[in-house]
Design a protein around this motif. Structure first.
Motif, PDB file in Angstrom:
ATOM      1  N   GLY A 148       0.805  -1.158   0.069  1.00 18.59           N
ATOM      2  CA  GLY A 148       0.138   0.049   0.009  1.00 18.59           C
ATOM      3  C   GLY A 148       0.777   1.245   0.096  1.00 18.59           C
ATOM      4  N   VAL A 149       1.856   1.217   0.764  1.00 19.66           N
ATOM      5  CA  VAL A 149       2.744   2.477   0.778  1.00 19.66           C
ATOM      6  C   VAL A 149       3.434   2.584  -0.748  1.00 19.66           C
ATOM      7  N   ILE A 150       4.068   1.635  -1.072  1.00 12.63           N
ATOM      8  CA  ILE A 150       4.492   1.670  -2.647  1.00 12.63           C
ATOM      9  C   ILE A 150       3.388   2.394  -3.595  1.00 12.63           C
ATOM     10  N   VAL A 151       2.241   1.817  -3.460  1.00 12.20           N
ATOM     11  CA  VAL A 151       1.276   2.208  -4.544  1.00 12.20           C
ATOM     12  C   VAL A 151       0.873   3.628  -4.164  1.00 12.20           C
ATOM     13  N   ARG A 152       0.584   4.100  -2.837  1.00 14.05           N
ATOM     14  CA  ARG A 152       0.448   5.226  -2.562  1.00 14.05           C
ATOM     15  C   ARG A 152       1.387   6.369  -2.997  1.00 14.05           C
ATOM     16  N   TYR A 153       2.421   5.908  -2.667  1.00 14.84           N
ATOM     17  CA  TYR A 153       3.740   6.899  -2.786  1.00 14.84           C
ATOM     18  C   TYR A 153       4.421   7.061  -4.108  1.00 14.84           C
ATOM     19  N   CYS A 154       4.234   5.783  -4.673  1.00 19.68           N
ATOM     20  CA  CYS A 154       5.150   5.905  -6.041  1.00 19.68           C
ATOM     21  C   CYS A 154       4.209   5.684  -7.188  1.00 19.68           C
ATOM     22  N   VAL A 155       2.817   5.522  -6.851  1.00 24.20           N
ATOM     23  CA  VAL A 155       1.953   5.615  -8.149  1.00 24.20           C
ATOM     24  C   VAL A 155       0.940   6.784  -7.951  1.00 24.20           C
ATOM     25  N   ILE A 356      -3.590  14.203   2.441  1.00 25.77           N
ATOM     26  CA  ILE A 356      -4.631  13.728   1.644  1.00 25.77           C
ATOM     27  C   ILE A 356      -4.426  13.107   0.260  1.00 25.77           C
ATOM     28  N   MET A 357      -3.232  13.618  -0.347  1.00 25.23           N
ATOM     29  CA  MET A 357      -2.820  13.073  -1.668  1.00 25.23           C
ATOM     30  C   MET A 357      -2.136  11.780  -1.332  1.00 25.23           C
ATOM     31  N   THR A 358      -1.746  11.337  -0.287  1.00 25.05           N
ATOM     32  CA  THR A 358      -1.132   9.902   0.147  1.00 25.05           C
ATOM     33  C   THR A 358      -2.249   9.080   0.784  1.00 25.05           C
ATOM     34  N   SER A 359      -3.356   9.698   0.787  1.00 21.04           N
ATOM     35  CA  SER A 359      -4.621   8.921   1.326  1.00 21.04           C
ATOM     36  C   SER A 359      -4.916   7.808   0.301  1.00 21.04           C
ATOM     37  N   TRP A 360      -5.807   6.792   0.715  1.00 17.65           N
ATOM     38  CA  TRP A 360      -6.471   6.067  -0.354  1.00 17.65           C
ATOM     39  C   TRP A 360      -7.411   6.533  -1.389  1.00 17.65           C
ATOM     40  N   ALA A 361      -8.363   7.512  -0.731  1.00 21.85           N
ATOM     41  CA  ALA A 361      -9.079   8.314  -1.708  1.00 21.85           C
ATOM     42  C   ALA A 361     -10.137   9.203  -0.855  1.00 21.85           C
ATOM     43  N   ILE A 362     -10.791  10.029  -1.399  1.00 23.29           N
ATOM     44  CA  ILE A 362     -11.639  11.039  -0.838  1.00 23.29           C
ATOM     45  C   ILE A 362     -12.955  10.708  -1.081  1.00 23.29           C
ATOM     46  N   VAL A 363     -13.876  10.128  -0.327  1.00 20.26           N
ATOM     47  CA  VAL A 363     -15.136   9.658  -0.335  1.00 20.26           C
ATOM     48  C   VAL A 363     -16.052  10.348   0.344  1.00 20.26           C
ATOM     49  N   CYS A 364     -17.048  11.080  -0.042  1.00 14.99           N
ATOM     50  CA  CYS A 364     -18.067  11.975   0.498  1.00 14.99           C
ATOM     51  C   CYS A 364     -19.392  11.743   0.044  1.00 14.99           C
ATOM     52  N   ASP A 365     -20.458  12.146   0.825  1.00 12.16           N
ATOM     53  CA  ASP A 365     -21.812  12.373   0.457  1.00 12.16           C
ATOM     54  C   ASP A 365     -22.268  13.901   0.556  1.00 12.16           C
ATOM     55  N   VAL A 366     -22.963  14.121  -0.340  1.00 12.11           N
ATOM     56  CA  VAL A 366     -23.452  15.835  -0.412  1.00 12.11           C
ATOM     57  C   VAL A 366     -24.941  15.521  -0.422  1.00 12.11           C
ATOM     58  N   TRP A 367     -25.711  16.257   0.405  1.00 13.69           N
ATOM     59  CA  TRP A 367     -27.172  16.315   0.498  1.00 13.69           C
ATOM     60  C   TRP A 367     -27.636  17.777   0.150  1.00 13.69           C
ATOM     61  N   TYR A 368     -28.213  17.871  -1.038  1.00 11.16           N
ATOM     62  CA  TYR A 368     -28.909  19.263  -1.216  1.00 11.16           C
ATOM     63  C   TYR A 368     -30.284  19.194  -0.468  1.00 11.16           C
TER      64      TYR A 368
END
Length: 438
Positions: A148-155, A356-368
């Motif tokens: 995971g470290v290799i994927v997040r930091y090197c890719v 945040i750029m070395t996290s897995w992803a940013i996932v969120c919900d938005v309710w209007y």
């Protein structure tokens, strides 16, 4: 020369893949399914890691999960009820025990300070920064973590930095060029297109997955969009689905360059530091903006600071004094894939973006949510609290009455004086306790 040629070929191939697989789909608002496939693999991996941890230490895991709700068990009863079992009708020295107990509770775990630290996770998400409560280690988990470290930091990190650079560059260049056009429908259309396209590219730079709900209630022109505030990327999250006029303080450096370019193409409302203290000037400019029903809705975060994705704190009343229609929006991030909260007292902007750029992803919900207007006889504070409550309920957030400014400032004397007045009323016989005893 051979090494230089090889490096040039690798770089050109990299840019071609980024352009074809990410930039063009982002510009047109479509997906090739790569993000969906990545998220499916990520979810399966995290589920497997959770099962491995629970299988290794089931008792400790259950104990820590149950302890995550709080360090101490509080008595939330009001002062009158709390003192009724300790005292009679007159002052008694034993009253000191009640206030001492409340003071110790605040020292051990107050409900304000904990809103400015990262949200606790139920299970480890294979990020070193979130393994404080998850110390179980196995060979398989270690191998997966290293991969995971290799994927997040090197890719992922080089890819995300490339996308962010392209997105910001296109935003500055595009808004500068559009700003040269005369005001009209063509300029407005091009401005919105540039903003939407560049924000979508920047969200892809975070591997962002956003779920929008109730799109029929999206903010309309001439209105005010208010939302809870977790991170600076809240602006990107919302602007990916529609354009807004931003309100904020003028900055220097790279942020200042972006602001000056954006305001040429779109009527954003930027204030100098000295002007931000002039409430009448701010209110005047905001009223002038919403009076024009052709202008984009204003985007405001009434909390005034970032909260850690668990709560909604006091909304400043200024946003609700200028009139107009309020369009509430609730934003809730999924911390399992990455912590979007910005603790500005601990991390500067560069450190935060790196996290945040070395996290897995940013996932969120938005309710209007349905638009809201100020009711007859309702003052600005009551209206702000009503909107805040609606956002808290919709986003599944805890509603707190405290001012987010306590993050850096001391408690106002008025809060202390209010408790003193309540106690004095009980002593002199005007409080609710004596009325119940009589």
């Amino acid at each position: 020369m051979e090494v230089a040629d090889l490096a040039g070929k690798i770089f050109s191939t990299w840019l071609t893949l980024v352009l074809v697989l990410i930039l063009l789909p982002s510009a047109f608002g479509v997906s090739l399914g790569i993000s969906e496939l990545y998220m499916k693999i990520l979810v399966k991996t995290l589920e497997w890691a959770t099962l491995r941890i629970e299988k290794g230490v089931p008792k400790e895991s259950a104990l820590k999960n149950s302890a995550s709700v709080g360090i101490i068990q509080r008595d939330e009863s009001p002062m009158e009820k709390g003192l009724s079992g300790l005292r009679g009708r007159d002052f008694e020295l034993s009253d000191v025990f009640y206030f001492s107990k409340k003071g110790l509770e605040a020292i051990v775990e107050d409900e304000v300070t904990q809103r400015f630290s990262s949200e606790e996770l139920v299970s480890w998400n294979l990020l070193t920064r979130t393994n404080i409560n998850f110390q179980y280690i196995s060979p398989r988990l270690t191998v997966v973590w290293v991969l995971g470290v290799i994927v997040r930091y090197c890719v992922l990190l080089p890819l995300r930095v490339t996308l962010a650079f392209i997105g910001i560059s296109l935003l500055v260049i595009g808004t500068t060029l559009v700003g040269q056009l005369s005001d009209g429908s063509l300029k407005n259309w091009l401005s919105e297109l540039v903003h939407l396209t560049c924000c979508r590219i920047c969200v892809r730079a975070l591997s962002g997955t956003i779920h929008y709900h109730n799109k029929q209630h999206r903010p309309q022109k001439g209105g005010i969009c208010v939302a809870n505030h977790t991170s600076p990327i809240d602006v990107l999250i919302l602007t990916t689905d529609g354009c807004y006029a931003m309100v904020g303080q003028v900055h220097g450096g790279l942020m200042g360059i972006i602001q000056r370019a954006m305001v040429k193409a779109c009527p954003h409302v930027w204030f100098e530091r000295s002007e931000m203290k002039d409430r009448h000037l701010v209110t005047k400019r905001l009223k002038e903006h919403i009076a024009d029903k052709k202008k984009l809705p204003i985007l405001i975060f009434p909390e005034g600071t970032c909260i850690n994705n668990t709560s909604v704190m006091m909304f400043k009343k200024g946003s609700f004094e200028i009139g107009g229609t309020i369009h509430p929006v609730a934003i809730k991030y999924n911390p399992q894939f990455g912590d979007a909260f910005w603790n500005s007292s601990k991390y500067n902007m560069v450190s935060y973006l790196l996290r945040i750029m070395t996290s897995w992803a940013i996932v969120c919900d938005v309710w209007y949510m349905p638009s809201m207007t100020r009711e007859e006889g309702e003052d600005a504070v009551q209206f702000a609290n009503r909107v805040k409550s609606a956002i808290a309920v919709q986003g599944g957030l805890t509603e707190l009455p405290w001012d987010g400014g306590l993050k850096r400032a001391k408690v106002k004397d008025t809060f202390k004086e209010e408790q003193q007045k309540n106690y004095s009323k009980m002593i002199v016989g005007n409080g609710s306790l004596n009325s119940q005893l009589n």
